[in-house]
Design an enzyme around this catalytic site. Structure first.
Site, PDB file in Angstrom:
ATOM      1  CG  MET A 196     -42.709  -7.162 -10.693  1.00 33.21           C
ATOM      2  SD  MET A 196     -41.006  -7.061 -11.321  1.00 33.21           S
ATOM      3  CE  MET A 196     -40.625  -5.349 -10.989  1.00 33.21           C
ATOM      4  CG  HIS A 243     -33.351  -7.830 -16.689  1.00 32.27           C
ATOM      5  ND1 HIS A 243     -34.096  -8.440 -15.694  1.00 32.27           N
ATOM      6  CD2 HIS A 243     -32.066  -7.889 -16.289  1.00 32.27           C
ATOM      7  CE1 HIS A 243     -33.282  -8.859 -14.740  1.00 32.27           C
ATOM      8  NE2 HIS A 243     -32.040  -8.540 -15.071  1.00 32.27           N
ATOM      9  CB  THR A 260     -41.386   4.974 -13.981  1.00 29.23           C
ATOM     10  OG1 THR A 260     -40.478   3.876 -13.962  1.00 29.23           O
ATOM     11  CG2 THR A 260     -41.735   5.386 -12.562  1.00 29.23           C
ATOM     12  CG  ASN A 261     -39.666   1.178 -17.674  1.00 26.09           C
ATOM     13  OD1 ASN A 261     -38.850   1.650 -18.455  1.00 26.09           O
ATOM     14  ND2 ASN A 261     -39.329   0.653 -16.505  1.00 26.09           N
TER      15      ASN A 261
HETATM   16  C1  GAR Z   1     -37.956  -1.473 -13.711  1.00 28.19           C
HETATM   17  O1  GAR Z   1     -36.661  -1.153 -13.260  1.00 28.19           O
HETATM   18  C2  GAR Z   1     -37.919  -2.713 -14.583  1.00 28.19           C
HETATM   19  O2  GAR Z   1     -36.774  -2.800 -15.369  1.00 28.19           O
HETATM   20  C3  GAR Z   1     -37.933  -3.780 -13.540  1.00 28.19           C
HETATM   21  O3  GAR Z   1     -38.780  -3.321 -12.513  1.00 28.19           O
HETATM   22  C4  GAR Z   1     -38.849  -1.898 -12.550  1.00 28.19           C
HETATM   23  C5  GAR Z   1     -40.302  -1.509 -12.732  1.00 28.19           C
HETATM   24  O4  GAR Z   1     -40.476  -0.146 -12.687  1.00 28.19           O
HETATM   25  N1  GAR Z   1     -38.377  -5.016 -14.104  1.00 28.19           N
HETATM   26  C6  GAR Z   1     -37.955  -6.199 -13.697  1.00 28.19           C
HETATM   27  O5  GAR Z   1     -37.178  -6.355 -12.796  1.00 28.19           O
HETATM   28  C7  GAR Z   1     -38.555  -7.376 -14.457  1.00 28.19           C
HETATM   29  N2  GAR Z   1     -37.695  -8.522 -14.333  1.00 28.19           N
HETATM   30  P1  GAR Z   1     -41.781   0.582 -13.243  1.00 28.19           P
HETATM   31  O6  GAR Z   1     -43.014  -0.192 -12.744  1.00 28.19           O
HETATM   32  O7  GAR Z   1     -41.716   1.956 -12.620  1.00 28.19           O
HETATM   33  O8  GAR Z   1     -41.703   0.611 -14.740  1.00 28.19           O
END
Ligand code: GAR
Length: 208
Positions: free
Chosen positions: A90, A109, A13-14
């Site tokens: 991750m 983060h 989503t990011n």
């Molecule tokens: C997001 O909340 C990001 O901040 C977090 O995982 C999610 C991924 O969402 N990242 C971490 O925890 C890294 N340490 P996404 O795949 O939908 O962007």
């Protein structure tokens, strides 16, 4: 133009927020030129393909940290990355990454660093820890990556309230919608416009 390479592991989503920002012209001279995933089945790869963005997969499974970092750095050099964005990535990478791209790798983060961060704090686990601690506000942080996990210069932070009946999933969604999806594209634009300075380990956005 600045080449932005986005590293992903999951839903993306990011990444989507970055793609949407680029379409609106909100990344300034930044252009997402490649998306690299640590897993074959990340939905983020579909998002990239749907938007005509080049994808690569560098699988983490069974590869040690240093070897994995070597492979990633080689790919980023091949892609001529100006900015590397860890968007839901991750895998903890070794110090060769920030050494090769000093103050040019940013991570989002899902908490207010220096709280609820470091090894083991990722994804939903972060929001579980926030709820277990009973804090009343949380948020997200965009920071440069250095050799310390979640320890690099902080670029932007934003806050949201923690509500009494929150679940980790509800809180995660509030943090993403209100902070991550807004601040990550903003930090990327600031970087691409040359508006972030780092002096003595402190990042300052100019014109903010
Ligand atoms: C997001 O909340 C990001 O901040 C977090 O995982 C999610 C991924 O969402 N990242 C971490 O925890 C890294 N340490 P996404 O795949 O939908 O962007």
């Amino acid at each position: 133009m600045k080449n932005i390479v986005v590293l992903v592991s999951g839903g993306g989503t990011n990444l989507q927020a970055l793609i949407d920002a680029e379409k609106r012209g909100d990344l300034g001279p930044g252009k997402i030129t490649c998306v690299i995933s640590s897993t074959l089945d990340a939905y983020a790869l579909t998002r990239a393909k749907n938007n005509g963005i080049k994808t690569r997969v560098i699988p983490k499974k069974g590869v040690g940290r240093e070897e994995y970092t070597d492979r990633m750095v080689a790919a980023l050099l091949e892609e001529k990355a100006d900015l590397v964005i860890l968007a839901g990535f991750m895998v903890i990478l070794g110090e060769k990454l920030p050494k090769t791209f000093p103050n040019a790798v940013m991570n989002v983060h899902p908490a207010l660093i220096p709280s609820f961060c470091g090894p083991g704090y990722y994804g939903l686990h972060v929001h579980e820890a926030v709820l277990a601690a009973g804090v009343k506000v949380t948020g997200a942080t965009v920071h440069f990556v250095n050799e310390v996990c979640d320890g690099g210069p902080i670029i932007l932070q934003g806050v949201v309230p923690v509500e009494n009946d929150d679940t980790p999933e509800v809180l995660q969604r509030r943090v993403m919608e209100n902070v991550e999806w807004k601040l990550l594209p903003k930090a990327a634009r600031l970087f691409c416009e040359g508006k972030i300075q780092v002096v003595n380990g402190i990042a300052k956005a100019i014109g903010e």
